[in-house]
Scaffold this active site. Structure first.
Site, PDB file in Angstrom:
ATOM      1  CB  SER A   1       1.164  -1.826  -6.670  1.00 26.38           C
ATOM      2  OG  SER A   1       1.964  -2.948  -6.990  1.00 26.38           O
TER       3      SER A   1
ATOM      4  CB  SER B   1       3.866 -10.742  -5.298  1.00 28.56           C
ATOM      5  OG  SER B   1       3.946  -9.475  -4.673  1.00 28.56           O
ATOM      6  NE  ARG B   2       6.337 -11.900 -13.026  1.00 25.91           N
ATOM      7  CZ  ARG B   2       7.514 -11.523 -13.518  1.00 25.91           C
ATOM      8  NH1 ARG B   2       7.810 -10.224 -13.565  1.00 25.91           N
ATOM      9  NH2 ARG B   2       8.379 -12.397 -13.965  1.00 25.91           N
ATOM     10  CB  ALA B   3       2.619  -4.775  -9.757  1.00 27.11           C
ATOM     11  CB  ILE B   4      -2.193  -7.742  -8.929  1.00 26.81           C
ATOM     12  CG1 ILE B   4      -1.471  -9.090  -9.012  1.00 26.81           C
ATOM     13  CG2 ILE B   4      -3.614  -7.872  -9.477  1.00 26.81           C
ATOM     14  CD1 ILE B   4      -2.150 -10.203  -8.248  1.00 26.81           C
TER      15      ILE B   4
ATOM     16  CE  LYS C   1      -2.673  -4.091   0.852  1.00 25.71           C
ATOM     17  NZ  LYS C   1      -2.115  -5.373   0.356  1.00 25.71           N
TER      18      LYS C   1
ATOM     19  CG  ASP D   1      -9.456  -4.050   2.534  1.00 24.09           C
ATOM     20  OD1 ASP D   1      -8.527  -4.333   1.766  1.00 24.09           O
ATOM     21  OD2 ASP D   1      -9.933  -2.909   2.663  1.00 24.09           O
TER      22      ASP D   1
ATOM     23  N   GLY E   1       0.785  -1.219   0.000  1.00 25.63           N
ATOM     24  CA  GLY E   1       0.000   0.000   0.000  1.00 25.63           C
ATOM     25  C   GLY E   1       0.820   1.274   0.000  1.00 25.63           C
TER      26      GLY E   1
END
Length: 514
Positions: free
Chosen positions: A217, A212-215, A306, A274, A186
């Site tokens: 962001s 992780s890769r961005a989804i 976040k 969330d 976030g």
């Protein structure tokens, strides 16, 4: 025009496999003509779950979309890109089409929808089917929604986490401690992992980092690392890198660790739900599967991050520690400032530039990124027993200042396939201050959105360079940030979005919050 032009094959449930080139975002989809033999004989309708089987016992379960147009022959089964890759079929190869076996675990999902609590057995059955690709996106969305909000208590969160670990591979490094870190996210530009990992590894700890890769962001850790070195490693290559350097920074999707989590995330993000329980299970299942014994969680707290408040961070942190203890993980926490972006760059290449500046000790390196990474690295060094409590920050500072961290980062890049040159965007435009005064707030979410519209992370050089910080005095017309894009159209699109929104940087003539 039909994808195939041969006569219909023998057998009512046998069709030819064809690749449609349609991206269904990892959901397996098969396209069949309404008048095809399989639809007629089996009574298939749109949204049916069908079993596709090719030679050599290869099979997948896919969602059917019925086609009325002529582009698909009645003797063909068109496969989406994800279905084509998973089935491993060849063009024109015969495949059999039949009803998918009934999913008994869906009864547990229905029970959860009606408020019943699930235990180890129920979660294990659901997650096993999720990981195997047996759930449609409708089923997945139902499960995610049923578990969202406060609908998972501590015991259920533990059960879900255990089920997600059991559904994939688990690495045993044959040593302890094995340390790791995670940020709940976030916060744009918060690319501390690429600094923490080499500092910690240079001090002798093992830190195999899957990221992780961005989804949603502008960049994930894996996206930024991929600018500098390959991240798409399998488990064997990951092991070799860790044996050579004590560390790695790889994309978690290339190794089968907690695969159900990757499937669930695919539907969680578009739903924008969330869920504290699902977040905890997601984070800790991957850490446990990667062989970690000690994990540090970074919890940025800010009005547009976040985690919005210290109370929310405390609640989430407590749940992370309780579930961690239940699955044998030692979890430590650090609450950090989430009110503004970290560093200057937002987007893979710009964030990678900041990381290298800190590692190389450049005079213009962003100090907030440096200090945040040093604090996190210091915590991990203490957690891993390298130094006594209170001494971690000093050691982390020394390792960064004397070049050991930079040397280890180069070793990690070499072990993963070699360091790359950072790309530079050819199109840029500054966004200026609308008034003179002191910056009193920054909307992280809108700033991140603008970076995405500029092309990040798909275009790695795209993103935003931030020039101003909270509390600074700026003159009207002074550049607050610069948009970077690899295409003029994307730059214009991002600029139009920024112009249509309230100012991302709130400026007060008196310096007081508005």
């Amino acid at each position: 025009m039909s994808l195939g032009s041969h006569s219909v094959m023998q057998g009512d449930n046998t069709l030819r496999a064809w690749r449609t080139g349609i991206d269904t975002y990892q959901e397996f989809v098969v396209y069949m003509r309404r008048d095809c033999p399989a639809c007629r004989s089996e009574g298939f309708t749109t949204q049916a779950r069908v079993l596709l089987s090719a030679a050599g016992q290869r099979s997948i379960v896919a969602t059917l979309s019925v086609v009325e147009a002529e582009w698909l022959s009645s003797g063909d089964a068109g496969l989406s890109e994800s279905a084509w890759a998973a089935l491993g079929a060849q063009p024109g190869e015969p495949i059999t089409v039949s009803h998918a076996p009934p999913l008994y675990s869906l009864s547990h999902v229905r029970a959860k929808v009606y408020g019943h609590k699930l235990g180890d057995t129920e979660f294990a059955e659901v997650i096993s089917d999720v990981a195997a690709g047996r759930y449609s996106d409708l089923h997945l969305a139902t499960f995610v929604t049923a578990c969202a909000g406060d609908r998972l208590d501590l015991a259920e969160t533990v059960s879900l986490t255990k089920a997600m670990i059991a559904a994939g591979d688990r690495i045993d490094w044959g040593r302890q401690p094995v340390v790791d870190k995670h940020c709940v996210g976030g916060l744009p530009g918060n690319r501390t992992t690429l600094l923490v990992v080499p500092i910690v590894a240079a001090c002798g700890l093992t830190i195999p980092k899957t990221s992780s890769r961005a989804i949603t962001s502008p960049a994930g850790t894996a996206d930024t690392m991929e600018v500098l070195a390959p991240v798409d490693l399998d488990i064997a290559s990951m092991r070799r890198a860790v044996e050579r350097t004590g560390a790695c920074i790889v994309w978690g999707g290339s190794v089968r660790l907690s695969p159900a989590d990757d499937v669930l995330i695919r539907v969680e993000r578009p739903l924008d739900l969330d869920s504290e329980g699902q977040l905890v299970a997601s984070v800790l299942s991957k850490k446990a599967a990667a062989g970690s014994t000690h994990v540090l969680i970074d919890l940025p707290v800010g009005r547009t991050a976040k985690v919005r408040s210290e109370a929310a961070a405390t609640s989430l942190g407590r749940r992370l520690q309780e579930v961690g203890a239940a699955i044998g993980l030692h979890v430590s926490l650090r609450l950090t400032d989430g009110e503004q972006p970290v560093g200057r760059g937002i987007g893979p290449a710009l964030e990678a530039r900041d990381v290298l500046a800190v590692l190389q000790g450049a005079a213009n390196a962003p100090d907030d990124l440096r200090q945040r990474a040093l604090c996190l690295a210091g915590d991990i060094l203490e957690m891993g027993g390298v130094v006594p409590a209170g001494s971690g920050l000093t050691l982390a500072n020394q390792v960064l200042a004397d070049g050991r961290a930079w040397a280890r980062f180069q070793d990690i890049c070499a072990a993963q396939g070699g360091m790359r040159e950072i790309p530079v965007a050819p199109h840029r435009q500054a966004v200026d201050a609308h008034a003179s005064g002191r910056i009193v707030s920054v909307d992280n979410r809108v700033l991140a959105r603008a970076a995405k519209l500029a092309g990040a992370p798909t275009a790695p050089a795209a993103g935003i360079d931030v020039h101003a910080r909270l509390g600074e005095y700026v003159e009207k017309g002074q550049a607050l940030f610069t948009l970077h894009s690899q295409a003029p159209g994307e730059l214009a699109y991002a600029m139009s979005y920024v112009a249509s929104r309230p100012p991302i940087f709130q400026i007060s003539p008196t310096g007081e919050s508005q």
